[in-house]
Design a protein around this motif. Structure first.
Motif, PDB file in Angstrom:
ATOM      1  N   ASN A 459       0.835  -1.206   0.000  1.00  0.00           N
ATOM      2  CA  ASN A 459       0.000   0.000   0.000  1.00  0.00           C
ATOM      3  C   ASN A 459       0.869   1.256   0.000  1.00  0.00           C
ATOM      4  O   ASN A 459       0.662   2.178  -0.796  1.00  0.00           O
ATOM      5  CB  ASN A 459      -0.903  -0.016   1.227  1.00  0.00           C
ATOM      6  N   CYS A 497      -0.046  -1.662 -13.366  1.00  0.00           N
ATOM      7  CA  CYS A 497      -1.159  -1.497 -12.412  1.00  0.00           C
ATOM      8  C   CYS A 497      -2.107  -2.686 -12.486  1.00  0.00           C
ATOM      9  O   CYS A 497      -2.566  -3.200 -11.455  1.00  0.00           O
ATOM     10  CB  CYS A 497      -1.911  -0.201 -12.697  1.00  0.00           C
ATOM     11  N   GLN A 498      -2.412  -3.119 -13.704  1.00  0.00           N
ATOM     12  CA  GLN A 498      -3.291  -4.282 -13.866  1.00  0.00           C
ATOM     13  C   GLN A 498      -2.618  -5.545 -13.342  1.00  0.00           C
ATOM     14  O   GLN A 498      -3.250  -6.370 -12.683  1.00  0.00           O
ATOM     15  CB  GLN A 498      -3.659  -4.443 -15.352  1.00  0.00           C
ATOM     16  N   LYS A 501      -2.776  -5.576  -9.615  1.00  0.00           N
ATOM     17  CA  LYS A 501      -4.126  -5.948  -9.160  1.00  0.00           C
ATOM     18  C   LYS A 501      -4.315  -7.464  -9.180  1.00  0.00           C
ATOM     19  O   LYS A 501      -4.785  -8.068  -8.204  1.00  0.00           O
ATOM     20  CB  LYS A 501      -5.183  -5.293 -10.056  1.00  0.00           C
ATOM     21  N   GLU A 502      -3.948  -8.065 -10.299  1.00  0.00           N
ATOM     22  CA  GLU A 502      -4.109  -9.516 -10.457  1.00  0.00           C
ATOM     23  C   GLU A 502      -3.234 -10.274  -9.459  1.00  0.00           C
ATOM     24  O   GLU A 502      -3.659 -11.292  -8.892  1.00  0.00           O
ATOM     25  CB  GLU A 502      -3.752  -9.922 -11.896  1.00  0.00           C
ATOM     26  N   ILE A 504      -2.160  -9.242  -6.485  1.00  0.00           N
ATOM     27  CA  ILE A 504      -2.690  -9.100  -5.118  1.00  0.00           C
ATOM     28  C   ILE A 504      -3.811 -10.109  -4.893  1.00  0.00           C
ATOM     29  O   ILE A 504      -3.855 -10.786  -3.856  1.00  0.00           O
ATOM     30  CB  ILE A 504      -3.191  -7.655  -4.884  1.00  0.00           C
ATOM     31  N   ILE A 505      -4.700 -10.228  -5.868  1.00  0.00           N
ATOM     32  CA  ILE A 505      -5.801 -11.192  -5.752  1.00  0.00           C
ATOM     33  C   ILE A 505      -5.257 -12.613  -5.656  1.00  0.00           C
ATOM     34  O   ILE A 505      -5.692 -13.411  -4.820  1.00  0.00           O
ATOM     35  CB  ILE A 505      -6.755 -11.056  -6.969  1.00  0.00           C
ATOM     36  N   HIS A 524      -7.284  -3.717   0.680  1.00  0.00           N
ATOM     37  CA  HIS A 524      -7.358  -4.096  -0.738  1.00  0.00           C
ATOM     38  C   HIS A 524      -8.028  -2.984  -1.546  1.00  0.00           C
ATOM     39  O   HIS A 524      -7.561  -2.627  -2.644  1.00  0.00           O
ATOM     40  CB  HIS A 524      -8.131  -5.407  -0.874  1.00  0.00           C
ATOM     41  N   MET A 527      -5.600  -0.166  -2.096  1.00  0.00           N
ATOM     42  CA  MET A 527      -4.600  -0.467  -3.128  1.00  0.00           C
ATOM     43  C   MET A 527      -5.205  -0.369  -4.524  1.00  0.00           C
ATOM     44  O   MET A 527      -4.587   0.187  -5.442  1.00  0.00           O
ATOM     45  CB  MET A 527      -4.005  -1.862  -2.894  1.00  0.00           C
ATOM     46  N   ASP A 528      -6.400  -0.918  -4.677  1.00  0.00           N
ATOM     47  CA  ASP A 528      -7.075  -0.854  -5.980  1.00  0.00           C
ATOM     48  C   ASP A 528      -7.307   0.603  -6.391  1.00  0.00           C
ATOM     49  O   ASP A 528      -7.117   0.975  -7.558  1.00  0.00           O
ATOM     50  CB  ASP A 528      -8.413  -1.592  -5.925  1.00  0.00           C
ATOM     51  N   LEU A 531      -4.009   2.127  -7.482  1.00  0.00           N
ATOM     52  CA  LEU A 531      -3.630   1.611  -8.804  1.00  0.00           C
ATOM     53  C   LEU A 531      -4.479   2.236  -9.906  1.00  0.00           C
ATOM     54  O   LEU A 531      -3.972   2.556 -10.998  1.00  0.00           O
ATOM     55  CB  LEU A 531      -3.757   0.081  -8.824  1.00  0.00           C
ATOM     56  N   ASP A 532      -5.765   2.420  -9.624  1.00  0.00           N
ATOM     57  CA  ASP A 532      -6.643   3.060 -10.614  1.00  0.00           C
ATOM     58  C   ASP A 532      -6.218   4.499 -10.874  1.00  0.00           C
ATOM     59  O   ASP A 532      -6.251   4.978 -12.015  1.00  0.00           O
ATOM     60  CB  ASP A 532      -8.102   3.020 -10.144  1.00  0.00           C
TER      61      ASP A 532
END
Length: 745
Positions: A459, A497-498, A501-502, A504-505, A524, A527-528, A531-532
């Motif tokens: 984060n 960024c994408q 995201k992937e 982290i999931i 979460h 962080m999303d 990233l956005d």
């Protein structure tokens, strides 16, 4: 006769005894020793035989005198024979004195005769015993040592009984037997050498180990006998009790400790994996040793020694001590994990104490912890603290390395689908994975703590990543020629960024229990969101690049040049398409956003050009020509963005419709219908302001000030019917107002 018969029996017995003594060839060397021993026994027996004969003589004399005198009941005879009685009494006293003298001489003779024989034979027996020890014949050597000790102890005991305070004679005996103590020490040294190597000896020469145990058992029996005699008489020979059994276990304990400590072959300076190697060697040695102890060593010791359990306890204690020593060292994070994993998991696993071959003697559930929970907690706390610092450092270093790539003159690498990327996400999440896998070796709780730590630091890291991307953009704007591959690396930042995201999931799915997911919801989401923002700002900066290149062409719109046939829109479309060839390397969720935003900004800039009132049509012909040009250019934009958005499912029609709707207002030839046309426009796009309408009527060129005022005032009261999917765009467009500068006095 009876005498001859007795002689024959004596000879037969003697022959039998000699035959028993001389059963092996090597016993012929001991004939002289046997002869001296028999001589001692014979002298002792003869001395003992003299005493009973004298006593018997005295008793018989007394009986004869009693019968002769028969004093009882014969008073007369007593009076007449008084001199005889007196003489007989004197004889009786004399015989008793004789008995006392003989008894004294017997003990004196026995004591000093034994002493004489011992003194004469001690040096020779010592030499023989020394030879036996050197040849490794420990049982025979110990037998001779016991004989010597027995002789010395008996002499000392007799001396003690005769005169316990006579230390001079006691010391004299002790001195004569002085070499015997050295023999005992030498023999003990040999025994302890065997005991130290017992786990090796039991495989090569178990008989030797059995001999050692037998010797220790003999000494234990002598110790017990001597202690019992001490209770009764107060006398105990020097050097007793020897406690060789206790010493044997002490030797074993020291041997085990040395074996555990001696397995550390490397240091951190020479080998970063020193601790892992050290622990693995310990595991192998301890398991091997205990298996040997169970299968072989146990058979060489009496059951009451309980040798396997004793050794098991020694190994456990030695391991506990060693683990505590290691825990007290200044360990690095990975070393703490290695140690805790070994202590908490490996030790009781099937690879070590839980090995099936050690069962049922070893019950892992009954084994005490090698280190206390307090020490474990301290190590875990230190680990988390060290790991936090390490992760912060690793993330900072990873970002610095990535930033160096951003200014390269070569394009970034593409993934298997052709999307630009940098190595940053892979490096970061590989580091997280490694630490999570390590933590999972210890326990579930630590794994969860490490995951929370990783995401917490992620984060903070993403905030720094956002700031660095912004600085990258700002530096580029100072000199748009540098860095050479700015667009490509900004695309890589957006794509990262994408990937983040992937990842982290994926990380949460792999390492976080479902019931723990709620604890990370806010983290979460944060962080999303970050990233956005990074992706959105990245996309925006790329579109800024496009529109900076489009600026001169946008400035041509709605000008005389434009009306005369400028190809500004054609150039705009070619430029946008060219940029979007690079933007094809942006991953889908962001590429779609980019296309929509590009479409929107092109339309906004086109409408802004109208509202800038660069042109005011002079007549219906110009209005028609301009309006048709606007409709044609709207169609060009529509075609372009339909092409760019192919397959994305985006509705590209609505934005260009606004240009066409404005064109219809400009194209209108009947001024009386102007209000109706404008009101239709306003009802569709309710965010149109009065100044927008005023600017539009100015561009038409045929509306008077009063007409403008009337239309605007009437529109304010009319209803609006906007498209439910309409996203306001007029609010972004400002209309310039003419200002008259004050005259300077």
């Amino acid at each position: 006769s009876a005498m001859e018969e007795t002689d024959r029996e004596a000879v037969a017995t003697a022959v039998q005894r000699v035959a028993g003594m001389l059963q092996r060839p090597d016993q012929l060397d001991k004939v002289e020793q046997y002869r001296r021993r028999e001589a001692r026994k014979k002298a002792s027996v003869e001395a003992r035989l003299k005493v009973p004969s004298l006593i018997n003589l005295s008793v018989r004399s007394y009986q004869v005198m009693s019968r002769t005198l028969n004093l009882t009941g014969n008073e007369e005879l007593g009076k007449n024979h008084l001199p005889l009685v007196s003489e007989c009494f004197c004889c009786l006293v004399f015989y008793f004195f004789c008995i006392l003298i003989v008894l004294f001489h017997y003990f004196f003779f026995t004591f000093f005769f034994s002493f004489f024989l011992a003194v004469v034979s001690v040096p020779e027996i010592v030499r023989e015993t020394q030879d036996l020890i050197e040849r490794g014949e420990l049982l025979q050597a110990h037998r001779k040592l016991m004989d010597l000790e027995c002789s010395r102890d008996n002499l000392m005991y007799e001396q003690y009984r005769m005169d316990s305070k006579n230390t001079h004679d006691m010391n004299l005996i002790h001195t004569y037997f002085g070499d015997m103590q050295k023999l005992s020490e030498e023999l003990a040294k040999q025994l302890w050498m065997v005991v130290q190597r017992s786990l090796v000896t039991v495989r090569r020469d178990p008989t030797l180990l059995v001999s050692v145990v037998r010797i220790i058992e003999r000494e234990e029996k002598i110790d017990r006998r001597m202690l019992d005699r001490k209770k009764q008489t107060g006398f105990i020979p020097p050097g007793r009790p020897k406690k060789w059994k206790e010493k044997m276990f002490n030797i074993l304990e020291r041997t085990v400790s040395t074996r555990i400590e001696g397995t550390q072959a490397d240091t951190r300076e020479s080998d970063k994996m020193w601790l892992v190697r050290h622990l693995e060697i310990i595991r192998k040695y301890v398991l091997d040793d205990l298996l040997v102890a169970k299968t072989l060593l146990d058979q060489c010791f009496p059951p009451h020694y309980d040798i396997f359990n004793k050794l098991l306890n020694m190994y456990h204690q030695a391991l506990s001590t060693r683990m505590q020593e290691l825990a007290a060292e200044d360990l690095e994070a990975n070393e703490i994990v290695s140690l805790l994993s070994w202590v908490l998991n490996t030790y009781k696993s099937t690879e070590m104490m839980g090995n099936s071959e050690l069962s049922p003697e070893v019950d892992v559930n009954s084994l005490d912890p090698l280190i206390s929970q307090n020490v474990v907690d301290q190590l875990l706390s230190k680990y988390m603290s060290t790991l936090t610092s390490n992760i912060i450092g690793w993330l900072r270093k990873a970002l610095e390395t990535d930033k160096k790539d951003w200014i390269k003159e070569t394009e970034p690498e593409a993934d298997q689908d052709g999307y630009y990327q940098t190595t940053l996400p892979a490096i970061v999440f590989q580091m997280f994975e490694q630490n999570l896998q390590v933590a999972a070796q210890i326990n579930e709780d630590l794994k969860t703590k490490v995951l929370l730590l990783c995401l917490q630091q992620m984060n903070s890291f993403l905030t720094r990543y956002k700031d660095e991307a912004q600085l990258y953009k700002e530096e580029h704007l100072k000199n748009r020629q540098y860095p050479q591959c700015y667009v490509q690396y900004m695309i890589a930042v957006i794509n990262n960024c994408q990937t983040f995201k992937e990842s982290i999931i994926s990380l949460k799915r792999k390492y976080l229990k479902i019931e723990m997911e709620d604890t990370l919801l806010s983290s979460h989401a944060s962080m999303d969101a970050t990233l956005d923002i990074i992706a959105k700002e990245g996309c925006s900066s790329l579109l800024d690049e496009v529109f900076m290149d489009l600026e001169p062409h946008l400035n041509e719109l709605m000008t005389k040049k434009w009306l005369m046939g400028s190809n500004a829109v054609g150039t705009i479309c070619v430029t946008v398409e060219d940029y979007f060839n690079d933007f094809a390397k942006i991953k889908k969720p962001y590429k779609k956003t980019m296309t929509i935003e590009a479409h929107r900004r092109v339309v906004v800039e086109y409408i802004r050009a109208i509202m800038l009132k660069r042109i005011s049509f002079k007549n219906a012909e110009e209005r028609k020509e301009g309006a048709e040009r606007m409709i044609k250019e709207a169609e060009q934009f529509r075609f372009l963005f339909r092409k760019l958005a192919a397959g994305s499912g985006e509705d590209t029609e609505g934005l260009c419709d606004i240009i066409e709707a404005i064109a219809e207002v400009i194209k209108l030839t009947d001024p009386s219908l102007l209000y109706l046309e404008v009101s239709t426009l306003v009802s569709k796009y309710p965010d149109i302001r009065d100044d927008h309408i005023a600017a539009l009527l100015t561009v038409r060129g045929d509306a008077s000030r009063d007409m403008k005022q009337t239309i605007i005032e009437t529109l304010d009261q009319g209803p609006s019917q906007p498209n439910p999917n309409y996203v306001p765009i007029f609010k972004e467009i400002t209309v310039p107002t003419l200002t008259v500068p004050k005259l300077l006095k």
